[in-house]
Design a protein around this motif. Structure first.
Motif, PDB file in Angstrom:
ATOM      1  N   HIS A 134       0.818  -1.198   0.000  1.00 42.01           N
ATOM      2  CA  HIS A 134       0.000   0.000   0.000  1.00 42.01           C
ATOM      3  C   HIS A 134       0.863   1.264   0.000  1.00 42.01           C
ATOM      4  CE1 HIS A 134      -1.045  -3.434   2.437  1.00 42.01           C
ATOM      5  NE2 HIS A 134      -2.290  -3.311   2.037  1.00 42.01           N
ATOM      6  N   ASN A 135       0.278   2.363  -0.432  1.00 44.63           N
ATOM      7  CA  ASN A 135       0.981   3.636  -0.406  1.00 44.63           C
ATOM      8  C   ASN A 135       0.339   4.597   0.597  1.00 44.63           C
ATOM      9  OD1 ASN A 135      -1.390   4.211  -1.692  1.00 44.63           O
ATOM     10  ND2 ASN A 135      -0.473   5.082  -3.542  1.00 44.63           N
ATOM     11  N   TYR A 136      -0.385   4.032   1.556  1.00 44.05           N
ATOM     12  CA  TYR A 136      -0.992   4.828   2.616  1.00 44.05           C
ATOM     13  C   TYR A 136      -0.810   4.087   3.940  1.00 44.05           C
ATOM     14  CZ  TYR A 136      -4.776   1.444   1.980  1.00 44.05           C
ATOM     15  OH  TYR A 136      -5.499   0.291   1.863  1.00 44.05           O
ATOM     16  N   GLU A 137      -1.048   4.764   5.031  1.00 45.47           N
ATOM     17  CA  GLU A 137      -0.814   4.169   6.344  1.00 45.47           C
ATOM     18  C   GLU A 137      -1.955   3.237   6.755  1.00 45.47           C
ATOM     19  OE1 GLU A 137       0.968   6.289   9.662  1.00 45.47           O
ATOM     20  OE2 GLU A 137       0.941   8.106   8.442  1.00 45.47           O
ATOM     21  N   PRO A 138      -1.669   2.183   7.534  1.00 45.38           N
ATOM     22  CA  PRO A 138      -2.727   1.327   8.072  1.00 45.38           C
ATOM     23  C   PRO A 138      -3.724   2.139   8.885  1.00 45.38           C
ATOM     24  CG  PRO A 138      -0.583   0.305   8.389  1.00 45.38           C
ATOM     25  CD  PRO A 138      -0.322   1.694   7.893  1.00 45.38           C
ATOM     26  N   GLY A 139      -5.003   1.887   8.643  1.00 43.60           N
ATOM     27  CA  GLY A 139      -6.054   2.608   9.349  1.00 43.60           C
ATOM     28  C   GLY A 139      -6.642   3.734   8.541  1.00 43.60           C
ATOM     29  N   CYS A 140      -5.980   4.121   7.434  1.00 42.76           N
ATOM     30  CA  CYS A 140      -6.521   5.177   6.577  1.00 42.76           C
ATOM     31  C   CYS A 140      -7.862   4.713   6.003  1.00 42.76           C
ATOM     32  CB  CYS A 140      -5.537   5.503   5.465  1.00 42.76           C
ATOM     33  SG  CYS A 140      -6.013   6.904   4.439  1.00 42.76           S
ATOM     34  N   LYS A 141      -7.903   3.483   5.527  1.00 47.50           N
ATOM     35  CA  LYS A 141      -9.163   2.795   5.273  1.00 47.50           C
ATOM     36  C   LYS A 141      -9.506   2.008   6.540  1.00 47.50           C
ATOM     37  CE  LYS A 141      -8.350   1.930   0.331  1.00 47.50           C
ATOM     38  NZ  LYS A 141      -9.628   2.284  -0.296  1.00 47.50           N
ATOM     39  N   ARG A 142     -10.739   1.589   6.681  1.00 43.89           N
ATOM     40  CA  ARG A 142     -11.091   0.801   7.857  1.00 43.89           C
ATOM     41  C   ARG A 142     -10.246  -0.464   7.878  1.00 43.89           C
ATOM     42  NH1 ARG A 142     -15.388   0.934  11.600  1.00 43.89           N
ATOM     43  NH2 ARG A 142     -15.698  -1.047  12.669  1.00 43.89           N
ATOM     44  N   LEU A 143      -9.584  -0.701   8.995  1.00 50.51           N
ATOM     45  CA  LEU A 143      -8.633  -1.796   9.118  1.00 50.51           C
ATOM     46  C   LEU A 143      -9.349  -3.144   9.086  1.00 50.51           C
ATOM     47  CD1 LEU A 143      -5.564  -1.582   9.500  1.00 50.51           C
ATOM     48  CD2 LEU A 143      -5.925  -1.903  11.944  1.00 50.51           C
ATOM     49  N   VAL A 144      -8.787  -4.087   8.326  1.00 56.49           N
ATOM     50  CA  VAL A 144      -9.321  -5.451   8.271  1.00 56.49           C
ATOM     51  C   VAL A 144      -8.569  -6.312   9.277  1.00 56.49           C
ATOM     52  CG1 VAL A 144      -9.674  -7.486   6.827  1.00 56.49           C
ATOM     53  CG2 VAL A 144      -9.927  -5.190   5.847  1.00 56.49           C
ATOM     54  N   MET A 145      -9.314  -7.055  10.092  1.00 56.92           N
ATOM     55  CA  MET A 145      -8.710  -7.954  11.081  1.00 56.92           C
ATOM     56  C   MET A 145      -8.749  -9.376  10.538  1.00 56.92           C
ATOM     57  SD  MET A 145      -8.305  -5.601  13.401  1.00 56.92           S
ATOM     58  CE  MET A 145      -9.005  -4.046  13.965  1.00 56.92           C
ATOM     59  N   SER A 146      -7.566  -9.943  10.238  1.00 54.61           N
ATOM     60  CA  SER A 146      -7.563 -11.290   9.666  1.00 54.61           C
ATOM     61  C   SER A 146      -6.171 -11.897   9.704  1.00 54.61           C
ATOM     62  CB  SER A 146      -8.047 -11.246   8.213  1.00 54.61           C
ATOM     63  OG  SER A 146      -7.966 -12.512   7.601  1.00 54.61           O
ATOM     64  N   THR A 147      -6.136 -13.195   9.901  1.00 54.50           N
ATOM     65  CA  THR A 147      -4.900 -13.961   9.709  1.00 54.50           C
ATOM     66  C   THR A 147      -5.073 -14.994   8.594  1.00 54.50           C
ATOM     67  OG1 THR A 147      -5.598 -15.491  11.455  1.00 54.50           O
ATOM     68  CG2 THR A 147      -4.111 -13.692  12.094  1.00 54.50           C
ATOM     69  N   SER A 148      -6.234 -14.976   7.940  1.00 51.23           N
ATOM     70  CA  SER A 148      -6.520 -15.985   6.913  1.00 51.23           C
ATOM     71  C   SER A 148      -6.404 -15.458   5.489  1.00 51.23           C
ATOM     72  CB  SER A 148      -7.928 -16.561   7.118  1.00 51.23           C
ATOM     73  OG  SER A 148      -8.915 -15.549   6.960  1.00 51.23           O
ATOM     74  N   PHE A 149      -6.449 -14.125   5.300  1.00 50.40           N
ATOM     75  CA  PHE A 149      -6.473 -13.595   3.934  1.00 50.40           C
ATOM     76  C   PHE A 149      -5.169 -13.864   3.198  1.00 50.40           C
ATOM     77  CE2 PHE A 149      -5.440 -10.070   1.005  1.00 50.40           C
ATOM     78  CZ  PHE A 149      -6.413 -10.306   0.044  1.00 50.40           C
ATOM     79  N   TYR A 150      -4.038 -13.535   3.798  1.00 53.70           N
ATOM     80  CA  TYR A 150      -2.764 -13.712   3.096  1.00 53.70           C
ATOM     81  C   TYR A 150      -2.483 -15.179   2.762  1.00 53.70           C
ATOM     82  CZ  TYR A 150      -1.601  -8.775   3.858  1.00 53.70           C
ATOM     83  OH  TYR A 150      -1.591  -7.397   3.853  1.00 53.70           O
ATOM     84  N   PRO A 151      -2.719 -16.136   3.670  1.00 55.12           N
ATOM     85  CA  PRO A 151      -2.557 -17.538   3.262  1.00 55.12           C
ATOM     86  C   PRO A 151      -3.498 -17.926   2.120  1.00 55.12           C
ATOM     87  CG  PRO A 151      -2.579 -17.365   5.652  1.00 55.12           C
ATOM     88  CD  PRO A 151      -2.954 -16.026   5.128  1.00 55.12           C
ATOM     89  N   ALA A 152      -4.735 -17.399   2.137  1.00 55.47           N
ATOM     90  CA  ALA A 152      -5.700 -17.767   1.103  1.00 55.47           C
ATOM     91  C   ALA A 152      -5.329 -17.188  -0.253  1.00 55.47           C
ATOM     92  CB  ALA A 152      -7.100 -17.303   1.508  1.00 55.47           C
ATOM     93  N   ILE A 153      -4.858 -15.953  -0.286  1.00 58.16           N
ATOM     94  CA  ILE A 153      -4.550 -15.303  -1.557  1.00 58.16           C
ATOM     95  C   ILE A 153      -3.327 -15.938  -2.231  1.00 58.16           C
ATOM     96  CG2 ILE A 153      -2.951 -13.493  -0.773  1.00 58.16           C
ATOM     97  CD1 ILE A 153      -5.931 -12.937  -3.156  1.00 58.16           C
ATOM     98  N   GLN A 154      -2.564 -16.738  -1.471  1.00 59.00           N
ATOM     99  CA  GLN A 154      -1.388 -17.406  -2.028  1.00 59.00           C
ATOM    100  C   GLN A 154      -1.680 -18.827  -2.524  1.00 59.00           C
ATOM    101  OE1 GLN A 154       2.464 -16.439   0.257  1.00 59.00           O
ATOM    102  NE2 GLN A 154       0.888 -15.943   1.774  1.00 59.00           N
ATOM    103  N   LYS A 155      -2.937 -19.272  -2.398  1.00 57.52           N
ATOM    104  CA  LYS A 155      -3.280 -20.612  -2.861  1.00 57.52           C
ATOM    105  C   LYS A 155      -3.179 -20.688  -4.386  1.00 57.52           C
ATOM    106  CE  LYS A 155      -6.437 -21.817   0.930  1.00 57.52           C
ATOM    107  NZ  LYS A 155      -7.836 -22.171   1.292  1.00 57.52           N
ATOM    108  N   PRO A 156      -2.873 -21.870  -4.917  1.00 53.10           N
ATOM    109  CA  PRO A 156      -2.707 -22.007  -6.379  1.00 53.10           C
ATOM    110  C   PRO A 156      -3.983 -21.738  -7.167  1.00 53.10           C
ATOM    111  CG  PRO A 156      -2.591 -24.146  -5.273  1.00 53.10           C
ATOM    112  CD  PRO A 156      -2.545 -23.113  -4.199  1.00 53.10           C
TER     113      PRO A 156
END
Length: 496
Positions: free
Chosen positions: A291-313
């Protein structure tokens, strides 16, 4: 004596109670109805445009939907919920909670379903309302509990009518559509889009996320509560009440501080989000998610599952803009056709709609469109000049940035009850904010906004057409303190 007890005493003493109309039977509308009942006031009606209660949590039933506020804090302070099964409550559990509370306080007898208020007008000393079906009603007070996100945003993509598969918005999820083995495209990488990726990746043959702007993801695990813990909370309610206070304290002292002023809170927030992003191993994919903006500028997403999911084949991230939609799928501006069986529009809502598209006319023939010609404005998020005895819950500039909207609505509902008390004591028949009070309020708001996280360079639904956040630029605690007692010097108090 408390406001509730004072109003009860006034009614018992023979003082006529006001007629109140509440718009909406979602979280805040239910809350307002409960507060009226607690004060012994029964001359009110709740108008709900749908066939059931629930608002946001009735409308949104997409896979993975959950609240980004910890469950034990996302309750009414006076109604703990011992049934939560996770740290971040699933939408179905939130809906079930509101349904239980609605039933407990027997609000059904005060609620008219399938009646959308389309027009309101203040004349002859009262508010006159009209519904889409032609029903009319009158009231001394109106409380708009229409919610922040209820009018869906559906971009008109060229060729969408030619698509051979299914298309729907996340707030209009079609549960009759089979997902297993399908090629699914999700348009929008905001909070909703990111929540869906993990569950959809488990059933889709191919899942494509069309992202315009990356989202910062804060790494808080969504802990599942054990059956033993749930039984313990049911047996010892103090556990749930203690967690309410704990999560409230944590929310106020962490994100609540980081969003409104620079400091160590914001630095820690930034570091944790960056650390989480670094779990994406592929440098090309990670660059797309950077991102080119600071965390919290948009409403912050709380997750530990998104990054593992987006890396699936079977999951692909597309950052090229959408050119048009064709019979077989989505064609992006680089000329590539992404063949799909289903298109899901995770394109969010109009965060500035509030009561609209309902039309309103107050005193001096002032319409809501005229009052809000330059954008939504309300004194301390709750009242509007020339609209007497009209109040909003979670209105413009409420402190909704990563905070519980229930807590905000409780503060505002209590404020409204204090005004109703003064009405019953004969202090006024009509109350509306002075224009100079509104102007002074927005002057101080706009002076404080540059220090907040929301002005650090992102585009979000928080911003108006001029790029100004429609938010409270100070802490939630300050809002609660300043709203603890109405300052009637800021209002025109009129007698009939």
């Amino acid at each position: 004596m408390s406001t509730i007890k004072t109003i009860k005493a006034l009614k018992d003493g023979g003082v006529k109670e006001p007629r109140v109309i509440i718009m909406g039977a979602g979280m805040s509308g239910i809350l307002m109805g409960i507060n009226l009942l607690k004060a012994g006031l029964t001359n009110f009606s709740i108008y709900e445009k749908r066939s059931t209660i629930g608002g946001t949590w009735r409308e949104n039933t997409y896979p993975g939907i959950a609240c980004d506020i910890p469950s034990y804090f996302y309750t009414y302070s006076f109604e703990p919920n011992p049934h939560w099964t996770r740290r971040f409550p699933p939408g179905s559990e939130i809906q079930a909670y509101f349904e239980r509370v609605f039933e407990k306080y027997q609000l059904a007898s005060y609620t008219t379903f399938n009646e959308e208020i389309t027009n309101t007008q203040h004349k002859d000393g009262q508010w006159h309302v009209e519904t889409a079906s032609g029903k009319t009603d009158t009231a001394d007070f109106i409380v708009a509990a229409t919610g922040v996100l209820h009018k869906i945003n559906e971009p008109k993509f060229e060729g969408i009518e030619d698509f051979e598969g299914d298309v729907f918005h996340t707030a209009r999820w079609n549960h009759d559509v089979e997902l297993s083995g399908k090629r699914i495209g999700v348009i929008g990488g905001g909070s909703t889009g990111t929540q869906m990726i993990d569950p959809l990746s488990k059933v889709a043959k191919k899942l494509t996320l069309f992202q315009r702007t990356p989202q910062w993801i804060f790494p808080i695990p969504d802990k599942a509560y054990s059956k033993l813990w749930i039984r313990s909370v049911k047996r010892f309610p103090v556990l749930g009440k203690s967690l309410y206070r704990l999560y409230k304290f944590m929310q106020e002292r962490t994100v609540g501080v980081a969003t409104v002023k620079p400091g160590w809170n914001r630095s820690i927030l930034n570091k944790l989000c960056e650390w989480n992003l670094n779990h994406v191993k592929d440098p090309v994919l990670r660059a797309k998610l950077t991102h080119n903006y600071e965390p919290g500028c948009k409403r912050l997403v709380m997750s530990t599952s998104f990054y593992p999911a987006i890396q699936k084949p079977n999951v692909d991230l597309v950052t090229e803009g959408i050119d048009k939609i064709e019979a077989k799928g989505i064609r992006t501006k680089d000329g590539v056709l992404h063949e799909l069986d289903l298109i899901v529009q995770a394109t969010g809502f109009d965060g500035f709609a509030f009561m609209r598209p309902m039309t309103m006319q107050g005193t001096n023939n002032t319409t809501l469109s005229e009052a809000w010609e330059s954008g939504p404005r309300a004194f301390r998020a709750i009242t509007i000049p020339n609209f007497p005895n009209f109040f909003m819950l979670n209105g413009p500039n409420s402190p909704i940035g990563n905070y519980s909207l229930i807590a905000i609505a409780e503060t505002q509902s209590s404020y409204i009850m204090k005004c109703i008390q003064k009405y019953m004591e004969g202090v006024f028949d009509y109350i509306e904010p002075k224009q100079e009070a509104v102007d002074d309020f927005y002057k101080t708001v706009h002076e404080a906004l540059p220090g907040t996280i929301w002005t650090t360079g992102c585009q979000s639904w928080y911003l108006d057409d001029n790029g100004v956040p429609l938010l409270w630029p100070w802490s939630p605690q300050r809002y609660a303190k300043e709203m603890s007692q109405p300052d009637f010097n800021n209002y025109h108090l009129k007698k009939a």
